[in-house]
Motif scaffolding. Structure first.
Motif, mmCIF file in Angstrom:
data_model
loop_
_atom_site.group_PDB
_atom_site.id
_atom_site.type_symbol
_atom_site.label_atom_id
_atom_site.label_comp_id
_atom_site.label_asym_id
_atom_site.label_seq_id
_atom_site.Cartn_x
_atom_site.Cartn_y
_atom_site.Cartn_z
ATOM 1 N N LEU A 10 66.789 17.086 80.999
ATOM 2 C CA LEU A 10 65.516 16.269 81.125
ATOM 3 C C LEU A 10 64.759 17.031 82.642
ATOM 4 C CD1 LEU A 10 66.133 12.961 80.194
ATOM 5 C CD2 LEU A 10 64.603 14.524 78.677
ATOM 6 N N ALA A 11 65.715 17.084 83.561
ATOM 7 C CA ALA A 11 64.904 17.528 84.705
ATOM 8 C C ALA A 11 64.503 18.965 84.714
ATOM 9 C CB ALA A 11 65.839 17.419 85.584
ATOM 10 N N CYS A 12 64.746 19.892 83.639
ATOM 11 C CA CYS A 12 64.114 21.046 83.326
ATOM 12 C C CYS A 12 62.863 21.278 82.715
ATOM 13 C CB CYS A 12 65.292 22.022 82.652
ATOM 14 S SG CYS A 12 66.751 22.112 83.739
ATOM 15 N N LEU A 13 62.694 20.094 82.175
ATOM 16 C CA LEU A 13 61.404 20.336 81.124
ATOM 17 C C LEU A 13 59.981 20.042 82.127
ATOM 18 C CD1 LEU A 13 62.126 17.381 78.793
ATOM 19 C CD2 LEU A 13 62.252 19.460 78.342
ATOM 20 N N PRO A 14 59.010 20.709 81.700
ATOM 21 C CA PRO A 14 57.718 20.940 82.371
ATOM 22 C C PRO A 14 57.424 19.351 82.769
ATOM 23 C CG PRO A 14 57.561 22.353 80.661
ATOM 24 C CD PRO A 14 58.603 21.462 80.464
ATOM 25 N N SER A 15 56.660 19.083 83.888
ATOM 26 C CA SER A 15 56.014 17.832 84.257
ATOM 27 C C SER A 15 55.124 17.315 83.191
ATOM 28 C CB SER A 15 55.339 18.153 85.656
ATOM 29 O OG SER A 15 56.321 18.267 86.490
ATOM 30 N N HIS A 20 54.589 12.907 79.366
ATOM 31 C CA HIS A 20 54.279 12.400 77.721
ATOM 32 C C HIS A 20 55.403 11.447 77.524
ATOM 33 C CE1 HIS A 20 52.556 12.259 73.774
ATOM 34 N NE2 HIS A 20 53.966 12.787 73.549
ATOM 35 N N LEU A 21 56.509 11.898 77.659
ATOM 36 C CA LEU A 21 58.018 11.238 77.353
ATOM 37 C C LEU A 21 57.822 9.869 78.027
ATOM 38 C CD1 LEU A 21 60.548 14.012 77.430
ATOM 39 C CD2 LEU A 21 59.419 12.974 75.370
ATOM 40 N N PHE A 22 57.357 9.728 79.380
ATOM 41 C CA PHE A 22 57.314 8.372 79.959
ATOM 42 C C PHE A 22 56.547 7.556 79.503
ATOM 43 C CE2 PHE A 22 58.715 10.817 84.272
ATOM 44 C CZ PHE A 22 60.078 10.664 83.796
ATOM 45 N N THR A 23 55.400 7.813 78.685
ATOM 46 C CA THR A 23 54.497 6.842 78.065
ATOM 47 C C THR A 23 55.152 6.195 77.139
ATOM 48 O OG1 THR A 23 53.583 8.516 76.528
ATOM 49 C CG2 THR A 23 52.327 8.440 78.612
ATOM 50 N N PHE A 24 56.253 6.634 76.503
ATOM 51 C CA PHE A 24 57.009 5.864 75.312
ATOM 52 C C PHE A 24 57.798 4.887 75.978
ATOM 53 C CE2 PHE A 24 55.516 9.856 73.487
ATOM 54 C CZ PHE A 24 55.002 9.371 72.251
ATOM 55 N N LEU A 25 58.056 4.681 77.111
ATOM 56 C CA LEU A 25 59.278 3.849 78.037
ATOM 57 C C LEU A 25 58.398 2.516 78.147
ATOM 58 C CD1 LEU A 25 61.270 6.343 79.753
ATOM 59 C CD2 LEU A 25 61.659 5.422 77.830
ATOM 60 N N CYS A 38 66.434 10.506 89.383
ATOM 61 C CA CYS A 38 66.446 11.623 90.357
ATOM 62 C C CYS A 38 65.116 11.718 91.138
ATOM 63 C CB CYS A 38 66.555 13.036 89.324
ATOM 64 S SG CYS A 38 65.334 13.167 88.215
ATOM 65 N N GLN A 39 65.198 12.932 92.061
ATOM 66 C CA GLN A 39 64.075 12.714 93.045
ATOM 67 C C GLN A 39 62.834 13.340 92.256
ATOM 68 O OE1 GLN A 39 63.933 12.125 96.342
ATOM 69 N NE2 GLN A 39 61.887 12.781 96.079
ATOM 70 N N ARG A 40 63.065 14.062 91.236
ATOM 71 C CA ARG A 40 61.973 14.558 90.477
ATOM 72 C C ARG A 40 60.831 13.533 89.476
ATOM 73 N NH1 ARG A 40 61.420 18.860 85.572
ATOM 74 N NH2 ARG A 40 58.987 19.298 85.730
#
Length: 381
Positions: A10-15, A20-25, A38-40
């Motif tokens: 996940l940390a390697c994915l583009p921001s 976009h993934l965060f909008t589903f949480l 994580c820091q990112r």
């Protein structure tokens, strides 16, 4: 794949993809848990651009510049507030909520205060009515449906002779917990709610004529009130005496909002004005409406929400009185409240019933969302 490997992938994915993934949480999880992974993730969720983008795209809400440039503006808090309002006033509201009728006053209730006891986390309601009494209600007992009995009453405290006239308005100091009431007996009174629910009158001041609105938002612990005799009065919260006033209106002053040294008022003379507490001889801002008057003012983060006598709601930039938004909610708008995340309004419909409506905060004309969630079914008299 282990949890550590998943985190690494996940940390390697583009921001952009992570956003976009965060909008589903769930929003709560995004605020309390995901930033700790994580820091990112922490950096992305700390960025105001992420939350501003969600406000625009998910809710089609465009906040006014006067709010976004205010020192107290936080995109994250605004998004959470809008999301909370959406959930609270969803379409299923009628089927998921229960209405309890609490009997106690013998005349019209013109003012209520809802607050929480920070020590016990119990919620209370203080009501003032035309029967000249104030009552303190334990909302926990009302909400659970417990019978209103002598041993466990819904009214935990009352003063049957709080004023000698109709009780018109109330305000509460969130820091001290003290309450201020106004009445047609020309007095402003200060009350303390003691442990166990006892209501104690601390001070009283006569302001010369029927006292209408009251606010505790003044600087230096000052209380501001308005009167039927055109006055706007400043009361020292320590000595509880009148220390300043102005008579710039030509008729009864019926609406009030205060923040620090800025005092906003509206009157039956159809004038709305802002006066600086440090120089009360003339208004800093004013607006005259030839056909309507403002029946209610609500101030928050440089936004001034008003209700008008012709059934409209108007949102102003409080720094210059520029109109940001106007919409109609009925034939007469009685009360409006600028909440963090929404506009709340009570208005009389063309059929003679009062209805309660909620609108997401939005100054855009094309995508304005007006969500009228409930008609109360209360006829006007």
């Amino acid at each position: 794949m282990t949890t550590e490997n998943v985190k690494a992938e996940l940390a390697c994915l583009p921001s952009e993809i992570l956003c976009h993934l965060f909008t589903f949480l769930p929003t709560r999880q995004l605020i309390t848990e995901i930033p700790l992974i994580c820091q990112r993730f922490h950096t992305i969720l700390k960025d105001d651009k992420f939350w501003n983008g969600r406000i625009r795209t998910e809710y089609a809400v465009r906040l006014p510049d006067c709010e976004t440039k205010h020192s107290e503006y936080s995109p994250k808090k605004s998004f959470v507030a809008i999301s909370t309002q959406k959930d609270r006033w969803r379409d299923e509201w009628d089927s998921t909520q229960t209405i309890h009728t609490a009997l106690g006053h013998s005349a019209t209730v013109d003012s209520v205060l809802l607050f929480e006891n920070h020590a016990t986390h119990r919620q209370f309601c203080l009501s003032g009515a035309r029967d000249r009494s104030i009552r303190l209600w334990d909302l926990e007992r009302v909400r659970t449906g417990e019978p209103d009995t002598v041993d466990a009453p819904w009214t935990v405290a009352k003063d049957e002779t709080a004023h000698l006239g109709w009780i018109w308005n109330m305000a509460r100091d969130s820091e001290s917990g003290e309450v201020y009431t106004t009445s047609w007996d020309s007095t402003v009174k200060n009350w303390a709610i003691r442990e166990g629910g006892a209501i104690q009158n601390l001070s009283s001041v006569n302001v010369g004529s029927a006292a209408q609105c009251v606010s505790v938002g003044g600087a230096n612990r000052e209380i501001v009130c308005t009167t039927f005799a055109k006055r706007t009065v400043v009361v020292d919260g320590r000595s509880f005496g009148v220390v300043a006033e102005h008579r710039l209106h030509k008729r009864a002053v019926i609406a009030l909002a205060v923040k620090g040294d800025r005092i906003f008022t509206s009157s039956e003379d159809r004038m709305m004005m802002m006066v600086d507490r440090r120089m009360m001889t003339k208004p800093v801002l004013f607006e005259y409406s030839p056909t309507t008057y403002k029946s209610c003012l609500s101030l928050q983060r440089n936004q001034l929400l008003t209700s008008t006598s012709d059934g409209k709601v108007k949102l102003y930039d409080a720094t210059n009185f520029n109109v940001l938004q106007t919409y109609t909610v009925g034939s007469y708008t009685r009360q409006t409240l600028l909440d963090h995340g929404a506009h709340l309004a009570m208005a009389r419909s063309v059929k003679g019933y009062y209805k309660f409506s909620i609108q997401l905060k939005n100054v855009g004309n094309r995508k304005r969302r007006n969500e009228q969630m409930r008609s109360t079914g209360i006829p006007t008299f």
